[in-house]
Scaffold this motif. Structure first.
Motif: not given
Length: 156
Positions: A5-8, A10-11, A14-15, A85, A89
């Motif tokens: 699962k991606k961390s916040w 990483e979200k 990677n946006s 998000i 995060c």
């Protein structure tokens, strides 16, 4: 094999970059004109600009995005998603001992109510607001800030 699962963070990292779209269909829910679809990274920086003890609404955030990008509006749907998000995060990093996150608790709904999608609703946001001496009231057993700052939020 299960995917990690991606961390916040990483979200956010990677946006997609922000983009401007043009709405011409008059049946659109939001009207016609140019609309900015921002990104979590841009919103994170914007939220970091909110001064201590000041409260802004989601509409204030959207108006600022629109002003900075010279568009007619900012997408209400993606702005809300990306603000969550940012909040998740910042909250996640704080639990890991990382400081200087975005002060997401200073953002409320347009009527002053706290945001139920933010981490630890409502206690987490309410406690942080009280730590900054922001007055809150209960309306129908739901916390709201007593007064949303009327100062101009968008500084650039």
């Amino acid at each position: 094999m299960a995917t990690k699962k991606k961390s916040w963070r990483e979200k956010i990292a990677n946006s997609h970059p922000p983009k401007v779209v043009h709405i011409t269909d008059e049946r659109s829910t939001w009207g016609t004109g140019s609309m900015i679809i921002s990104s979590p990274a841009v919103l994170e920086e914007l939220v970091k600009e909110i001064p201590d003890g000041h409260i802004v609404t989601i509409k204030n955030i959207r108006d600022c995005l629109s002003e900075r990008n010279k568009t007619d509006m900012a997408c209400p749907l993606t702005t809300g998603i990306f603000l969550r998000i940012v909040a998740e995060c910042s909250n996640e990093e704080e639990t890991l001992g990382i400081k200087n996150g975005a002060p997401w608790w200073r953002i409320v709904r347009d009527d002053g109510s706290l945001i139920d999608k933010f981490p630890g609703y409502p206690d987490n946001q309410l406690n942080r607001l009280m730590d900054e001496n922001v007055e809150t009231v209960l309306v129908r057993n739901k916390p709201k800030v007593k007064e949303v700052n009327s100062h101009r939020f968008c500084f650039s």
